[in-house]
Design an enzyme around this catalytic site. Structure first.
Site, mmCIF file in Angstrom:
data_model
loop_
_atom_site.group_PDB
_atom_site.id
_atom_site.type_symbol
_atom_site.label_atom_id
_atom_site.label_comp_id
_atom_site.label_asym_id
_atom_site.label_seq_id
_atom_site.Cartn_x
_atom_site.Cartn_y
_atom_site.Cartn_z
ATOM 1 N N THR A 1 -21.197 -7.651 -44.087
ATOM 2 C CA THR A 1 -22.614 -7.702 -43.752
ATOM 3 C C THR A 1 -23.467 -7.758 -45.012
ATOM 4 O O THR A 1 -23.145 -7.115 -46.007
ATOM 5 C CB THR A 1 -22.981 -6.451 -42.937
ATOM 6 O OG1 THR A 1 -22.239 -6.447 -41.724
ATOM 7 C CG2 THR A 1 -24.467 -6.407 -42.611
ATOM 8 N N ARG B 1 -18.733 -8.519 -28.556
ATOM 9 C CA ARG B 1 -19.021 -7.300 -29.324
ATOM 10 C C ARG B 1 -20.210 -7.491 -30.262
ATOM 11 O O ARG B 1 -20.355 -8.504 -30.922
ATOM 12 C CB ARG B 1 -17.790 -6.904 -30.130
ATOM 13 C CG ARG B 1 -17.970 -5.654 -31.002
ATOM 14 C CD ARG B 1 -18.335 -5.976 -32.416
ATOM 15 N NE ARG B 1 -18.378 -4.776 -33.266
ATOM 16 C CZ ARG B 1 -18.855 -4.754 -34.503
ATOM 17 N NH1 ARG B 1 -19.333 -5.853 -35.046
ATOM 18 N NH2 ARG B 1 -18.853 -3.634 -35.208
ATOM 19 N N GLY C 1 -22.398 -5.223 -33.262
ATOM 20 C CA GLY C 1 -22.374 -4.024 -34.091
ATOM 21 C C GLY C 1 -23.761 -3.460 -34.325
ATOM 22 O O GLY C 1 -24.697 -3.680 -33.544
ATOM 23 N N ASP C 2 -23.906 -2.754 -35.424
ATOM 24 C CA ASP C 2 -25.156 -2.037 -35.689
ATOM 25 C C ASP C 2 -26.246 -2.901 -36.313
ATOM 26 O O ASP C 2 -27.423 -2.551 -36.246
ATOM 27 C CB ASP C 2 -24.884 -0.852 -36.622
ATOM 28 C CG ASP C 2 -24.373 -1.305 -37.982
ATOM 29 O OD1 ASP C 2 -23.371 -2.031 -38.027
ATOM 30 O OD2 ASP C 2 -24.971 -0.932 -39.007
ATOM 31 N N THR D 1 -24.049 -1.313 -43.798
ATOM 32 C CA THR D 1 -22.877 -2.169 -43.656
ATOM 33 C C THR D 1 -21.674 -1.277 -43.392
ATOM 34 O O THR D 1 -21.464 -0.297 -44.099
ATOM 35 C CB THR D 1 -22.633 -3.027 -44.911
ATOM 36 O OG1 THR D 1 -21.356 -3.672 -44.802
ATOM 37 C CG2 THR D 1 -22.649 -2.202 -46.180
ATOM 38 N N GLY D 2 -20.923 -1.584 -42.357
ATOM 39 C CA GLY D 2 -19.772 -0.730 -42.070
ATOM 40 C C GLY D 2 -19.290 -0.884 -40.646
ATOM 41 O O GLY D 2 -19.569 -1.874 -39.974
ATOM 42 N N GLY E 1 -19.740 -0.645 -37.327
ATOM 43 C CA GLY E 1 -21.002 -0.555 -36.607
ATOM 44 C C GLY E 1 -21.048 0.437 -35.478
ATOM 45 O O GLY E 1 -22.086 1.054 -35.213
#
Length: 351
Positions: free
Chosen positions: A213, A241, A243-244, A263-264, A266
């Site tokens: 990200t 899906r 994510g965050d 970033t990670g 999510g």
């Protein structure tokens, strides 16, 4: 009488050249993803390529701010540079879903007005961050998804591309490798793409960080703060899906003089509303932004998640925090040329 004379002096510009010539204050920070990025894992050439790419992204936003532009414009400019660079998992460098498609997410937020825009599951808009901003500024909504988001992008004149535009051999090889390891079916190669010969860069260059990200936080010379994030998600994701990144308050947040991009993994960042909580600690608890970021990232780790954040306050304080061995990152301000780093143990002098 004295007060009147003082006001007259100010009005005539006689209060001294130092005040009148004070340079505008601005700061920008970026990330290009976090994950298992250890010293010796990247070749010297690949290391240099990433550093050059990060410097170019920082400079794109810095140029906007240097010329008096807004923090929103700077955020968008830097992210678009990374969306066009296949080294990052955003835009043209996006990873593939298990179905062999690219599904792009992005978000942007204006810290002055709390206006926000986000998109998820985009597949035809060249710059998802530009689309997120259009959602914020040209629609009554905060988030659009899928074909509807791309249709809105076309309706407001944003560049549309064939899905094959986002194809890179490196990301395709990553997908094939991941699906093979999991014993899942490998989809047909996307239409309009041609195989490349030779060894897969994805499997040999050692830079397959899981969370690619990209994100930017900036404060401009007028004190306006903003945040933006863009991603291709995770390799071999299924079932639509998300994510965050496009979840306001989780992967992206700007408000109350603070901005964060994450970033990670999510799913964990969503559960802990990471981005907003960092700013909440900074604002309500008067906690230094670095301490707030470290505390929340520690909480992410405590429930099994990993990744990192960049954070910025309106006074120009920058924080980088991660619980991984590396995070591609950089920053600049009116006094400092772009500074970049990759590894978690790499010293970065912050403003």
């Amino acid at each position: 009488m004295i007060r009147f004379l003082a006001l007259l002096i100010l009005a005539l510009g006689l209060a001294g050249p130092a005040a009148a010539q004070e340079p505008p204050r601005w700061t920008i920070a970026i990330h290009g993803g976090a994950g298992v990025i250890e010293r010796g894992q990247l070749t010297p050439e690949r290391d240099a390529e990433y550093r050059a790419a990060l410097e170019a992204a920082v400079e794109a936003g810095a140029e906007v701010l240097r010329n008096g532009g807004s923090s929103l414009d700077a955020v968008q400019a830097s992210i678009e540079v990374m969306e066009d660079n296949p080294m990052f998992n955003a835009g043209r460098g996006a990873v593939f879903t298990a179905e062999g498609t690219n599904s792009l997410d992005a978000a942007i937020m204006d810290g002055q007005t709390l206006s926000a825009g986000a998109v998820a599951g985009v597949s035809r808009t060249r710059h998802p961050i530009a689309l997120a901003r259009a959602v914020m500024e040209q629609s009554p909504h905060v988030m659009l998804a899928g074909e509807g988001a791309d249709a809105f992008a076309a309706s407001v004149g944003l560049e549309q591309v064939d899905p094959a535009f986002f194809f890179t051999q490196r990301r395709w090889d990553q997908l094939v490798d991941t699906l093979t390891q999991r014993g899942w079916q490998i989809p047909e190669r996307p239409a309009g793409t041609e195989p490349t010969s030779g060894a897969s860069a994805a499997l040999t260059d050692g830079d397959d960080h899981r969370f690619g990200t990209v994100g930017v936080v900036a404060v401009d010379s007028q004190g306006r703060i903003a945040a933006g994030t863009s991603t291709g998600g995770t390799t071999a994701k299924r079932w639509g899906r998300i994510g965050d990144t496009p979840v306001i308050g989780a992967g992206t947040w700007a408000g109350r003089g603070c901005a964060v991009s994450a970033t990670g993994a999510g799913e964990y960042f969503i559960r802990l509303t990471v981005a907003r909580d960092i700013c909440g600690l900074n604002h309500a608890a008067h906690m230094p932004v670095q301490q707030a970021a470290d505390l929340i990232i520690s909480e992410v780790g405590s429930i099994g998640g990993d990744g990192g954040v960049i954070a910025l306050t309106e006074d120009g304080s920058v924080a980088f925090s991660m619980n991984t061995s590396g995070m591609y990152r950089g920053w600049a301000n009116q006094d400092t040329a772009p500074q970049v780093a990759i590894y978690s143990d790499e010293d970065v002098v912050l403003p």
